[in-house]
Design a protein around this motif. Sequence first.
Motif, PDB file in Angstrom:
ATOM      1  N   PRO A 297       0.806  -1.229   0.000  1.00 53.35           N
ATOM      2  CA  PRO A 297       0.000   0.000   0.000  1.00 53.35           C
ATOM      3  C   PRO A 297       0.837   1.276   0.000  1.00 53.35           C
ATOM      4  CG  PRO A 297      -0.069  -1.053   2.157  1.00 53.35           C
ATOM      5  CD  PRO A 297       0.639  -1.986   1.249  1.00 53.35           C
ATOM      6  N   ARG A 298       2.009   1.231   0.633  1.00 55.78           N
ATOM      7  CA  ARG A 298       2.833   2.449   0.689  1.00 55.78           C
ATOM      8  C   ARG A 298       3.450   2.782  -0.669  1.00 55.78           C
ATOM      9  NH1 ARG A 298       3.047   4.517   5.585  1.00 55.78           N
ATOM     10  NH2 ARG A 298       2.734   3.162   7.413  1.00 55.78           N
ATOM     11  N   LEU A 299       3.656   1.772  -1.495  1.00 53.65           N
ATOM     12  CA  LEU A 299       4.177   2.004  -2.841  1.00 53.65           C
ATOM     13  C   LEU A 299       3.075   2.347  -3.840  1.00 53.65           C
ATOM     14  CD1 LEU A 299       6.824  -0.873  -3.088  1.00 53.65           C
ATOM     15  CD2 LEU A 299       7.248   1.574  -2.749  1.00 53.65           C
ATOM     16  N   GLY A 300       1.836   2.331  -3.369  1.00 53.52           N
ATOM     17  CA  GLY A 300       0.722   2.679  -4.237  1.00 53.52           C
ATOM     18  C   GLY A 300       0.254   1.559  -5.134  1.00 53.52           C
ATOM     19  N   LEU A 301       0.734   0.348  -4.903  1.00 52.95           N
ATOM     20  CA  LEU A 301       0.292  -0.780  -5.720  1.00 52.95           C
ATOM     21  C   LEU A 301      -1.157  -1.141  -5.429  1.00 52.95           C
ATOM     22  CD1 LEU A 301       3.485  -3.025  -5.447  1.00 52.95           C
ATOM     23  CD2 LEU A 301       2.866  -1.405  -7.264  1.00 52.95           C
ATOM     24  N   VAL A 302      -1.600  -0.889  -4.192  1.00 51.79           N
ATOM     25  CA  VAL A 302      -2.992  -1.084  -3.786  1.00 51.79           C
ATOM     26  C   VAL A 302      -3.390   0.117  -2.947  1.00 51.79           C
ATOM     27  CG1 VAL A 302      -4.606  -2.518  -2.477  1.00 51.79           C
ATOM     28  CG2 VAL A 302      -2.769  -3.603  -3.785  1.00 51.79           C
ATOM     29  N   GLU A 303      -4.607   0.589  -3.146  1.00 52.13           N
ATOM     30  CA  GLU A 303      -5.086   1.723  -2.360  1.00 52.13           C
ATOM     31  C   GLU A 303      -5.078   1.368  -0.871  1.00 52.13           C
ATOM     32  OE1 GLU A 303      -5.966   4.758  -3.105  1.00 52.13           O
ATOM     33  OE2 GLU A 303      -5.692   4.623  -5.282  1.00 52.13           O
ATOM     34  N   SER A 304      -4.536   2.272  -0.075  1.00 54.03           N
ATOM     35  CA  SER A 304      -4.489   2.030   1.371  1.00 54.03           C
ATOM     36  C   SER A 304      -5.878   2.007   1.996  1.00 54.03           C
ATOM     37  CB  SER A 304      -3.629   3.096   2.067  1.00 54.03           C
ATOM     38  OG  SER A 304      -4.160   4.396   1.829  1.00 54.03           O
ATOM     39  N   ASP A 305      -6.867   2.543   1.277  1.00 55.99           N
ATOM     40  CA  ASP A 305      -8.240   2.472   1.777  1.00 55.99           C
ATOM     41  C   ASP A 305      -8.761   1.043   1.770  1.00 55.99           C
ATOM     42  OD1 ASP A 305      -8.302   5.186   2.158  1.00 55.99           O
ATOM     43  OD2 ASP A 305      -9.263   5.618   0.220  1.00 55.99           O
ATOM     44  N   TYR A 306      -8.195   0.226   0.884  1.00 55.61           N
ATOM     45  CA  TYR A 306      -8.617  -1.169   0.789  1.00 55.61           C
ATOM     46  C   TYR A 306      -7.653  -2.119   1.499  1.00 55.61           C
ATOM     47  CZ  TYR A 306     -11.364   0.974  -2.941  1.00 55.61           C
ATOM     48  OH  TYR A 306     -12.208   1.790  -3.654  1.00 55.61           O
ATOM     49  N   LEU A 307      -6.383  -1.755   1.547  1.00 54.68           N
ATOM     50  CA  LEU A 307      -5.386  -2.572   2.238  1.00 54.68           C
ATOM     51  C   LEU A 307      -4.451  -1.642   3.004  1.00 54.68           C
ATOM     52  CD1 LEU A 307      -4.134  -5.396   2.759  1.00 54.68           C
ATOM     53  CD2 LEU A 307      -2.645  -4.971   0.791  1.00 54.68           C
ATOM     54  N   PRO A 308      -4.768  -1.349   4.257  1.00 53.19           N
ATOM     55  CA  PRO A 308      -3.903  -0.467   5.044  1.00 53.19           C
ATOM     56  C   PRO A 308      -2.566  -1.133   5.320  1.00 53.19           C
ATOM     57  CG  PRO A 308      -5.601  -1.431   6.432  1.00 53.19           C
ATOM     58  CD  PRO A 308      -5.934  -1.816   5.025  1.00 53.19           C
ATOM     59  N   PRO A 309      -1.509  -0.333   5.532  1.00 56.44           N
ATOM     60  CA  PRO A 309      -0.202  -0.928   5.849  1.00 56.44           C
ATOM     61  C   PRO A 309      -0.264  -1.807   7.095  1.00 56.44           C
ATOM     62  CG  PRO A 309       0.025   1.405   5.320  1.00 56.44           C
ATOM     63  CD  PRO A 309      -1.451   1.125   5.427  1.00 56.44           C
ATOM     64  N   PHE A 310       0.694  -2.696   7.194  1.00 57.66           N
ATOM     65  CA  PHE A 310       0.727  -3.644   8.304  1.00 57.66           C
ATOM     66  C   PHE A 310       0.832  -2.923   9.644  1.00 57.66           C
ATOM     67  CE2 PHE A 310       3.133  -6.656  11.049  1.00 57.66           C
ATOM     68  CZ  PHE A 310       2.152  -7.627  11.153  1.00 57.66           C
ATOM     69  N   THR A 311       1.631  -1.857   9.699  1.00 55.29           N
ATOM     70  CA  THR A 311       1.777  -1.129  10.963  1.00 55.29           C
ATOM     71  C   THR A 311       0.466  -0.467  11.370  1.00 55.29           C
ATOM     72  OG1 THR A 311       2.656   0.739   9.659  1.00 55.29           O
ATOM     73  CG2 THR A 311       4.247  -0.725  10.719  1.00 55.29           C
ATOM     74  N   THR A 312      -0.290   0.017  10.392  1.00 54.82           N
ATOM     75  CA  THR A 312      -1.603   0.611  10.700  1.00 54.82           C
ATOM     76  C   THR A 312      -2.545  -0.446  11.255  1.00 54.82           C
ATOM     77  OG1 THR A 312      -1.316   2.215   8.909  1.00 54.82           O
ATOM     78  CG2 THR A 312      -3.550   1.894   9.748  1.00 54.82           C
ATOM     79  N   THR A 313      -2.498  -1.640  10.663  1.00 56.51           N
ATOM     80  CA  THR A 313      -3.329  -2.748  11.158  1.00 56.51           C
ATOM     81  C   THR A 313      -2.930  -3.140  12.571  1.00 56.51           C
ATOM     82  OG1 THR A 313      -3.575  -3.566   8.890  1.00 56.51           O
ATOM     83  CG2 THR A 313      -4.099  -5.097  10.683  1.00 56.51           C
TER      84      THR A 313
END
Length: 259
Positions: free
Chosen positions: A26-42
């Motif tokens: 998600p941080r590289l923009g490969l998937v929207e963070s709205d759909y897959l938040p970063p692991f640290t956010t989770t």
Amino acid sequence: MKVPVRTAIPGAIGLLVCAALWEAVPRLGLVESDYLPPFTTTLRALGDELADGAFWSALGDTLTGWALGLALATAGGVLAGLLIATVPYLRELTTSTVEFLRPIPSVALIPLAILLFGTELRSVLLLVVYASFWQVLVQVLYGVQDVDPVAEDTARSFGLGPWARVRHVVWPTALPYVMTGVRLAAAVALILTITVELVIGAPGLGHEINVAQSSQAVPDMYALILVAGCLGVAINVAARIVERRALSWHQSVRSEVPA
């Protein structure tokens, strides 16, 4: 149950790689963070969940449905399996019925469960017991079939009655199969418990996942999914430990060389 170092280290590395990929995608923009938040956010969302009493209540509801369903399925599967397998007429009478009922997906019975019990715990138990029962029953039938005819004839020649033969000959042979059935049933029971909670809204982790998804709390949703995954791993490890201890006398366990 001791885990060999040569197995634990690659497993830990694999988990770290998966976590790093989860963080990077998600941080590289490969998937929207709205759909897959970063692991640290989770992980932060998971910390918030662990501090919330509602989470522990939901976890307790899930474990209650899982444990009760597994216990009922195990007891029913063992008793029915021993009875059917040791009475030839019953085996012939029930073969077609078992083969007809066993393939029916448990989720197909969700409308029936809702009609009978609504969103109560009994709906969860109905579906969990139905799905798990067949895992145990089939393994018990296989286990009884594996009994050495010579050993059974010897026990009969020594005057052992039917129940004595079941206790001293049939049960020791069938126990490894029973433990395999219980281990499989434990995983199936957890899957059905969370699935039913998710679909019909019964209290538990599945319901909380559905609420998080509906309210667009995506990090919370992934955090709860992580909990469900960790719960599945813990149940599988616990089942294997119980299996090894229950079969400590069996050749398959005694022949293992510890690392």
